[in-house]
Design a protein around this motif. Structure first.
Motif, PDB file in Angstrom:
ATOM      1  N   ILE A   1     -26.610  13.321 -20.815  1.00 40.62           N
ATOM      2  CA  ILE A   1     -26.328  12.758 -21.724  1.00 40.62           C
ATOM      3  C   ILE A   1     -25.875  13.559 -23.186  1.00 40.62           C
ATOM      4  O   ILE A   1     -26.831  13.942 -22.779  1.00 40.62           O
TER       5      ILE A   1
ATOM      6  N   ARG B   1     -21.844  14.025 -20.771  1.00 38.60           N
ATOM      7  CA  ARG B   1     -22.072  13.975 -20.270  1.00 38.60           C
ATOM      8  C   ARG B   1     -22.623  15.399 -19.988  1.00 38.60           C
ATOM      9  O   ARG B   1     -21.165  15.889 -19.458  1.00 38.60           O
TER      10      ARG B   1
ATOM     11  N   ASP C   1     -27.412  17.936 -13.734  1.00 36.24           N
ATOM     12  CA  ASP C   1     -28.217  18.485 -15.072  1.00 36.24           C
ATOM     13  C   ASP C   1     -27.622  19.908 -15.808  1.00 36.24           C
ATOM     14  O   ASP C   1     -27.614  20.595 -17.069  1.00 36.24           O
TER      15      ASP C   1
ATOM     16  N   LEU D   1     -23.665   7.965 -20.803  1.00 35.95           N
ATOM     17  CA  LEU D   1     -23.331   9.243 -20.104  1.00 35.95           C
ATOM     18  C   LEU D   1     -22.430   8.553 -19.485  1.00 35.95           C
ATOM     19  O   LEU D   1     -21.581   9.354 -19.429  1.00 35.95           O
TER      20      LEU D   1
END
Length: 255
Positions: free
Chosen positions: A222, A125, A40, A121
Motif C-alpha cells: 500500500i 500500491r 511489493d 490497496l
C-alpha cells in the motif's frame, strides 16, 4: 546449393516456450499468493511467507523450491536463513498483467480494518518498482492527455515528456538494464486499464518516495499519498481529488 539430406532416424531437438509449465506454477493458490505478496518489490524470508500464506513452513519451502526452479523467484541464503524475491521487473509486470486478465474471485471481508486495507490497496500500491492501482492508472492517463506519453503500438515517451522529466530532476531515465524497456505498461487488475511501468515508471516512483509525495506502508504494497504529494500531483499532472484519495467504499463485485 548443397542441402544436407534429412535422416528420419537422426534425433533432433528444438526448443519452444512451455506456457503450460508457467501456468502450472501459478495454478496453486498458495504459490500465486506468494508471488503477489512479492510484488511489493521486497525480499522476504521463507518464514515470513509461510505466515503470510497461512501454511506450514515445510509446505512453503516446497512451493518456493518450485518457484525458484521455474524462474519466477530468485533466492539468497545467509546462514540458515533463506531470502526470496521476484526474479526481476519483467516477472513483476507479467504477474500484474496476468492478474489483470484473471477472473475475479469473491472473498469475504470480515472487518472494517480489512475493508480499509482493500480500499487502500485498490487506490495506490506498488507493482514491484512502480506505482499501480487507481493512482497509477490516473498518472498514465494524465501524462497521455498532456502529451508527455503517446500511444504508438504501446506507450512511448515524447519529447515533451522528456523535458517534463528533466524539469522534475529526472534527466536520465534510460534503463540501466539493457533488456528493460524505457516505457512499458501493466494491465492493472484494479480497474483493468494500463498503468505506467518500465524504467520511466520506476524513476517516477523513486522520485515520489524521495520527495515524500508517497509513503509506503510497512510490510504491505500500500502507498499513501501525502499532502505534499496531492499538491505535487495536482500541479504537475492536474490529478483530481478522486485520484488522490481512496474511495470511501469497496469497488462492487465483478464477474
Amino acid at each position: 546449393m548443397y542441402m544436407k539430406r534429412w535422416d528420419a532416424d537422426q534425433e533432433s531437438v528444438a526448443e519452444t516456450p512451455d506456457l503450460a509449465a508457467l501456468a502450472a506454477l501459478l495454478a496453486d493458490r498458495t504459490r500465486a499468493a506468494i508471488c503477489m505478496a512479492l510484488l511489493d518489490g521486497g525480499t522476504w524470508t521463507a518464514g515470513e511467507l509461510a505466515e503470510y500464506a497461512a501454511v506450514a513452513p515445510s509446505t512453503t519451502t516446497e512451493h518456493l523450491n518450485l518457484l525458484v526452479a521455474g524462474g519466477l523467484l530468485a533466492e539468497e541464503r545467509q546462514g540458515r536463513r533463506r531470502y526470496v524475491r521476484l526474479a526481476g521487473p519483467e516477472t513483476a509486470e507479467t504477474l500484474e498483467n496476468l492478474a489483470g486478465l484473471a477472473p475475479y474471485r469473491r472473498v469475504p471481508v470480515r472487518s472494517l480494518a480489512e475493508a480499509n486495507h482493500r480500499r487502500a490497496l485498490h487506490h495506490a500500491r506498488t507493482c514491484y518498482d512502480h506505482i499501480a492501482g487507481a493512482l497509477g492508472v490516473a498518472i498514465a492517463d494524465a501524462m497521455t492527455e498532456r502529451g508527455l506519453l503517446a500511444r504508438d503500438y504501446g506507450l512511448v515517451l515524447t519529447a515533451a515528456g522528456a523535458d517534463w522529466l528533466t524539469a522534475l530532476g529526472l534527466p536520465d531515465t534510460a534503463p540501466a538494464d539493457a533488456h528493460r524497456a524505457h516505457v512499458r505498461t501493466c494491465l492493472d487488475w484494479t480497474v483493468r486499464r494500463q498503468h505506467l511501468s518500465g524504467a520511466v515508471g520506476a524513476a517516477l516512483y523513486r522520485h515520489a518516495l524521495e520527495r515524500a509525495w508517497l509513503v509506503k506502508a510497512v510490510a504491505t504494497r500500500i502507498l499513501t499519498v501525502t499532502a505534499a504529494g496531492r499538491a505535487a500531483f495536482r500541479a504537475q499532472l492536474g490529478l483530481p481529488d478522486e485520484a488522490l484519495f481512496p474511495s470511501l467504499t469497496l469497488p462492487p463485485p465483478r464477474g
